[in-house]
Write a protein that holds these residues in place. Structure first.
Motif, PDB file in Angstrom:
ATOM      1  N   GLU A  34      36.616 -21.966  18.826  1.00 43.19           N
ATOM      2  CA  GLU A  34      36.043 -22.860  17.815  1.00 43.19           C
ATOM      3  C   GLU A  34      35.309 -22.063  16.740  1.00 43.19           C
ATOM      4  O   GLU A  34      35.349 -22.406  15.565  1.00 43.19           O
ATOM      5  N   ARG A  41      38.199 -28.348  15.067  1.00 41.69           N
ATOM      6  CA  ARG A  41      36.926 -29.060  14.959  1.00 41.69           C
ATOM      7  C   ARG A  41      36.909 -30.269  15.892  1.00 41.69           C
ATOM      8  O   ARG A  41      37.119 -31.400  15.452  1.00 41.69           O
ATOM      9  N   ASP A  56      43.902 -31.472  17.879  1.00 44.23           N
ATOM     10  CA  ASP A  56      43.108 -30.306  18.287  1.00 44.23           C
ATOM     11  C   ASP A  56      43.772 -29.616  19.477  1.00 44.23           C
ATOM     12  O   ASP A  56      43.851 -28.390  19.531  1.00 44.23           O
TER      13      ASP A  56
END
Length: 162
Positions: A34, A41, A56
């Motif tokens: 991250e 995100r 993601d």
């Protein structure tokens, strides 16, 4: 994924433990990624709990494949993501990075340099050349470990490691 005997929908959000289990990647690595990949995100709710959207999870899958499967370094994957070259053909990716790119997959040298022939002042150059003969997966693993150690050092220096 099953939670309490009920399968989650493909569009459902996933917790970090679910993603970690699904991708077989430790949670601390997901958190580290991250910080390295701004495109990643996950939503963060109360207490900092992360919720990963399906996109993601797909991005994490691609990062994992590039790092562990294709042998790219973190900087190499960052460049691919920045240039929008993640979804393409692996051969096209390598060609687009160019031979002079340090983060592209490199072909090892013909053989290791002979340290006995090296001038002591050139020992560092010999060491660098020798590292190029390592398989890219080994170089990538070492580079990732170094990045993780640097991140840990920063956390400790900022008092967050307590």
């Amino acid at each position: 994924m099953k939670a309490r005997g009920i399968a989650k929908s493909a569009t459902a959000f996933r917790t970090i433990s679910e993603v970690s289990s699904e991708l077989d990647v430790p949670q601390h690595v997901l958190r580290f990624w991250e910080g390295k990949f701004p495109q990643l995100r996950p939503l963060k709710r109360g207490g900092g709990r992360r919720y990963y959207r399906p996109e993601d999870v797909e991005l994490l899958r691609q990062i994992q494949s590039l790092l562990y499967g294709e042998g790219y370094t973190i900087k190499g994957v960052q460049r691919l993501l920045k240039d929008g070259q993640v979804d393409g053909d692996p051969e096209n990716r390598r060609g687009s990075l160019g031979l002079d790119e340090p983060d592209a997959l490199e072909t090892p040298l013909e053989g290791p340099p002979d340290a006995a022939d090296a001038d002591p002042d050139e020992a560092e150059e010999v060491s660098d050349a020798a590292s190029e003969t390592m398989p890219s997966a080994v170089r990538q693993a070492i580079a990732q470990a170094l990045d993780e150690l640097k991140e840990a050092r920063l956390l400790l220096a900022n008092g967050e490691g307590k």
